[in-house]
Structure formats: structure tokens, C-alpha cells
Design a protein around this motif. Structure first.
Motif, PDB file in Angstrom:
ATOM      1  N   ALA A 167       5.994   2.185  -8.637  1.00 41.53           N
ATOM      2  CA  ALA A 167       6.026   3.247  -9.636  1.00 41.53           C
ATOM      3  C   ALA A 167       5.372   4.521  -9.104  1.00 41.53           C
ATOM      4  N   LEU A 168       4.254   4.357  -8.404  1.00 36.47           N
ATOM      5  CA  LEU A 168       3.575   5.505  -7.803  1.00 36.47           C
ATOM      6  C   LEU A 168       4.471   6.193  -6.771  1.00 36.47           C
ATOM      7  N   ALA A 169       5.120   5.391  -5.940  1.00 33.41           N
ATOM      8  CA  ALA A 169       5.970   5.950  -4.881  1.00 33.41           C
ATOM      9  C   ALA A 169       7.152   6.726  -5.451  1.00 33.41           C
ATOM     10  N   HIS A 170       7.635   6.332  -6.628  1.00 35.55           N
ATOM     11  CA  HIS A 170       8.777   6.991  -7.247  1.00 35.55           C
ATOM     12  C   HIS A 170       8.360   8.099  -8.228  1.00 35.55           C
ATOM     13  N   THR A 177      15.010   3.177 -13.248  1.00 36.31           N
ATOM     14  CA  THR A 177      15.421   2.281 -12.167  1.00 36.31           C
ATOM     15  C   THR A 177      14.774   0.904 -12.345  1.00 36.31           C
ATOM     16  N   LYS A 178      15.447  -0.097 -11.810  1.00 34.24           N
ATOM     17  CA  LYS A 178      14.917  -1.456 -11.810  1.00 34.24           C
ATOM     18  C   LYS A 178      14.110  -1.672 -10.535  1.00 34.24           C
ATOM     19  N   SER A 179      12.989  -2.348 -10.667  1.00 40.62           N
ATOM     20  CA  SER A 179      12.123  -2.619  -9.513  1.00 40.62           C
ATOM     21  C   SER A 179      12.868  -3.383  -8.424  1.00 40.62           C
ATOM     22  N   THR A 180      12.655  -2.959  -7.194  1.00 41.15           N
ATOM     23  CA  THR A 180      13.180  -3.696  -6.046  1.00 41.15           C
ATOM     24  C   THR A 180      12.092  -4.494  -5.345  1.00 41.15           C
ATOM     25  N   SER A 181      10.833  -4.227  -5.701  1.00 38.26           N
ATOM     26  CA  SER A 181       9.726  -4.940  -5.056  1.00 38.26           C
ATOM     27  C   SER A 181       9.438  -6.275  -5.720  1.00 38.26           C
ATOM     28  N   HIS A 182       9.819  -6.402  -7.006  1.00 36.20           N
ATOM     29  CA  HIS A 182       9.494  -7.620  -7.751  1.00 36.20           C
ATOM     30  C   HIS A 182      10.670  -8.584  -7.683  1.00 36.20           C
ATOM     31  N   ARG A 183      10.392  -9.787  -7.210  1.00 36.94           N
ATOM     32  CA  ARG A 183      11.436 -10.796  -7.063  1.00 36.94           C
ATOM     33  C   ARG A 183      10.826 -12.181  -7.229  1.00 36.94           C
ATOM     34  N   VAL A 190       7.480  11.721 -20.220  1.00 37.32           N
ATOM     35  CA  VAL A 190       8.064  10.795 -19.247  1.00 37.32           C
ATOM     36  C   VAL A 190       9.364  11.365 -18.705  1.00 37.32           C
ATOM     37  N   SER A 191       9.467  11.384 -17.378  1.00 32.39           N
ATOM     38  CA  SER A 191      10.717  11.780 -16.731  1.00 32.39           C
ATOM     39  C   SER A 191      11.296  10.657 -15.887  1.00 32.39           C
ATOM     40  N   CYS A 192      10.423   9.700 -15.503  1.00 36.63           N
ATOM     41  CA  CYS A 192      10.851   8.626 -14.605  1.00 36.63           C
ATOM     42  C   CYS A 192      10.257   7.298 -15.067  1.00 36.63           C
ATOM     43  N   VAL A 193      11.100   6.279 -15.198  1.00 36.40           N
ATOM     44  CA  VAL A 193      10.679   4.964 -15.687  1.00 36.40           C
ATOM     45  C   VAL A 193      11.066   3.894 -14.682  1.00 36.40           C
ATOM     46  N   LEU A 194      10.152   2.964 -14.437  1.00 32.55           N
ATOM     47  CA  LEU A 194      10.433   1.785 -13.613  1.00 32.55           C
ATOM     48  C   LEU A 194      10.466   0.568 -14.530  1.00 32.55           C
ATOM     49  N   VAL A 195      11.459  -0.293 -14.364  1.00 31.67           N
ATOM     50  CA  VAL A 195      11.611  -1.493 -15.185  1.00 31.67           C
ATOM     51  C   VAL A 195      11.417  -2.724 -14.310  1.00 31.67           C
ATOM     52  N   ALA A 196      10.588  -3.665 -14.781  1.00 33.22           N
ATOM     53  CA  ALA A 196      10.326  -4.892 -14.024  1.00 33.22           C
ATOM     54  C   ALA A 196      10.014  -6.028 -14.978  1.00 33.22           C
ATOM     55  N   LEU A 197      10.238  -7.244 -14.531  1.00 34.92           N
ATOM     56  CA  LEU A 197       9.921  -8.399 -15.363  1.00 34.92           C
ATOM     57  C   LEU A 197       8.414  -8.489 -15.589  1.00 34.92           C
ATOM     58  N   ASP A 198       7.629  -8.256 -14.536  1.00 34.91           N
ATOM     59  CA  ASP A 198       6.166  -8.293 -14.591  1.00 34.91           C
ATOM     60  C   ASP A 198       5.608  -7.009 -13.999  1.00 34.91           C
ATOM     61  N   ILE A 199       4.418  -6.633 -14.424  1.00 39.03           N
ATOM     62  CA  ILE A 199       3.722  -5.510 -13.809  1.00 39.03           C
ATOM     63  C   ILE A 199       2.701  -6.083 -12.827  1.00 39.03           C
ATOM     64  N   THR A 200       3.065  -6.055 -11.569  1.00 37.44           N
ATOM     65  CA  THR A 200       2.202  -6.524 -10.492  1.00 37.44           C
ATOM     66  C   THR A 200       1.668  -5.315  -9.726  1.00 37.44           C
ATOM     67  N   GLU A 201       0.789  -5.572  -8.768  1.00 34.91           N
ATOM     68  CA  GLU A 201       0.307  -4.446  -7.949  1.00 34.91           C
ATOM     69  C   GLU A 201       1.436  -3.827  -7.150  1.00 34.91           C
ATOM     70  N   ASP A 202       2.352  -4.655  -6.657  1.00 35.25           N
ATOM     71  CA  ASP A 202       3.499  -4.116  -5.928  1.00 35.25           C
ATOM     72  C   ASP A 202       4.348  -3.225  -6.829  1.00 35.25           C
ATOM     73  N   VAL A 203       4.531  -3.648  -8.069  1.00 30.89           N
ATOM     74  CA  VAL A 203       5.307  -2.845  -9.018  1.00 30.89           C
ATOM     75  C   VAL A 203       4.581  -1.534  -9.311  1.00 30.89           C
ATOM     76  N   ALA A 204       3.254  -1.594  -9.476  1.00 28.75           N
ATOM     77  CA  ALA A 204       2.468  -0.377  -9.706  1.00 28.75           C
ATOM     78  C   ALA A 204       2.602   0.581  -8.520  1.00 28.75           C
ATOM     79  N   ASP A 205       2.541   0.043  -7.302  1.00 26.03           N
ATOM     80  CA  ASP A 205       2.689   0.882  -6.105  1.00 26.03           C
ATOM     81  C   ASP A 205       4.091   1.488  -6.027  1.00 26.03           C
TER      82      ASP A 205
END
Length: 262
Positions: free
Chosen positions: A54-57, A246-252, A37-52
Motif C-alpha cells: 500500500a505504501l509503495a502504491h 487494485t488487488k494485492s499481489t503480495s498476499h497469497r 482517498v484516491s488509491c485503494v488496495l484490496v487484500a484478504l488480510d492486512i499483513t506487513e507485506d500488504v502494508a508495504d
């Protein structure tokens, strides 16, 4: 680079697996434990937007609070692309994105969801509300009217709105429970609290609040828990400085409130 397993064990060092409720599903739930692992995304929930996101980053790992599967309310019975849960899991697996989820263990842990919620609302000397370690109660520096405290909660937690019912008592001794902690209302009353801040409270709890002598504030599931995501980012960054976290910006917050006249 650390492995998924090493990151999971570090997170268990903060929020031990033994603190999780017996029905819960926590830890490394998806992917290879040996994955680098070199890059981690943190989010309250794992949604499709969060998955996308993570892919983008280019993230190899998502760390979330809510479990992505096999939880009390959504057990995995099939993995089908024509269903939301199956589509999400397949997207993560096909793109080799692992998932680590820290749920009720992080609710109970020191410095976890409920300690952060108590700190954010400026409660002094907070102590556990329930024998499970979930929830906190403490006191405000100065007593205030409920009509003053409600907008303070709303603004401080960044809520789109709050639901509340008063019992005719000033706010001084406050219980908090991140997420759905309505079942701990009796514990808040037994602890001598005049006010309980949590989420997902029922109509009948509001209806009976005055008779039970406790002010109830439903500040929403997302606002009462999302604050832990920033703490996860800080924790992982401190323990693994080589990681990009990084913290997710898509999940709100998805719940909106309509107010007539606005």
C-alpha cells in the motif's frame, strides 16, 4: 475524492453491518473517517507485506476481508513495535493508511464470499446454508465421482492442495462455506448435501465423515475466500470511478504441501 467514511458506507450498502456476527469487528477500524482517498488496495488480510505494498502504491486505504484487530482470535491488548500486531498497526497509523474490514457481513451478503464460492464451483440455485446467512448449498448440473470433483475444486480455486475424506457417495448436492465453516457440517447434512467444501476441518470431522454420510473437502482458508477480493475491486471501481483500486499481489496462500517424490 471520496472519504474513508463514504467508502465504508458504500461497502455497508453491499454487506450491511447488521449481518456481522456479534463477536466480529467490521467497518472502518483504523484511521480518520474524513481522510480523502484516491488509491485503494484490496487484500484478504492486512499483513506487513500488504502494508508495504500500500505504501509503495501511495494508497490511503486498505480494504480487507479479515479484521486487522479486535477480532475473536486476536484482541488488541497492547500496541508495541516489538510485537507483530503492534508493528503493523503503528506502520499503518504513522503512514496515515486507513483500514476498512468487511468480514462475516460479507460472508453472509448477497454476492459476497459464499455466493461467489458457489458460483465458482458451478452450483445451481444456491441458497443459504445456515440461519446466519453464511454458507450456501446447491446442485451440480451433473453428478460426478468424488475423485473427479476433488481435482476440479483444487484447480478451480487455485489451491496448493486439498484435504478430503469420502463417504462413498457421488457428488451432486454440494454445500460450501468460505473460510472456517466446519461448525456448519450438521447444517449441510440436514440440508441433504452429499458433499461439503470448506476449510480448517478437524481430524475428527474427517474421521467421522463416512459414518455421517458426507464427503468432506478442505480446500483451504485462503482459496475459499480470496475470490471475494476481485469482487471488492469491481464494486469499488463501479461506485467510485475516480478511485484507483487494485488487488494485492503480495498476499497469497502461505500454506504449502509437501508430496513425496516431487
Amino acid at each position: 475524492m471520496p472519504t474513508v467514511y463514504e467508502i465504508e458506507q458504500a461497502l455497508f450498502g453491499w454487506a450491511p453491518k447488521e449481518l456481522a456476527a456479534d463477536w466480529d469487528n467490521v467497518g472502518h477500524l483504523l484511521g480518520s473517517p474524513d481522510g480523502k482517498v484516491s488509491c485503494v488496495l484490496v487484500a484478504l488480510d492486512i499483513t506487513e507485506d500488504v502494508a508495504d505494498e500500500a505504501l509503495a502504491h501511495g494508497c490511503q486505504l486498505i480494504v480487507s476481508h479479515h479484521p486487522v484487530m479486535n477480532c475473536k482470535w486476536l484482541p488488541v491488548q497492547s500496541i508495541r513495535e516489538d510485537r507483530p500486531q503492534g508493528r503493523l498497526l503503528l506502520k499503518l497509523l504513522r503512514n496515515q493508511i486507513s483500514a476498512i474490514c468487511m468480514h462475516t457481513n460479507l460472508d453472509a451478503a448477497r454476492g459476497g464470499v459464499n455466493d461467489l464460492l458457489a458460483k465458482t464451483l458451478h452450483l445451481a440455485d444456491p441458497v443459504p446454508l445456515h440461519e446466519s446467512g453464511i454458507g450456501r448449498h446447491g446442485t451440480l448440473a451433473e453428478s460426478m465421482a468424488l475423485q473427479e470433483f476433488v481435482p476440479l475444486v483444487c484447480k478451480t480455486l487455485g489451491c496448493n492442495g486439498v484435504r478430503y475424506a469420502g463417504a462413498g457417495r457421488p457428488v451432486s448436492h454440494v454445500a460450501v462455506g468460505g473460510g472456517s465453516c466446519g461448525d456448519f457440517e450438521a447444517d449441510a447434512i440436514a440440508a441433504g448435501c452429499d458433499t461439503f467444501v470448506t476449510s480448517d476441518l478437524s481430524y475428527h470431522q474427517f474421521l467421522d465423515a463416512a459414518g455421517k454420510g458426507i464427503n468432506l473437502i478442505d480446500a483451504g482458508h485462503f482459496p475459499t475466500e480470496d475470490l471475494v477480493c476481485g469482487e471488492i475491486v469491481s464494486y469499488l471501481s463501479a461506485n467510485f470511478p475516480e478511485l484507483t483500486v487494485t488487488k494485492s499481489t503480495s498476499h497469497r496462500e502461505v500454506i504449502q504441501y509437501y508430496i513425496e517424490g516431487e
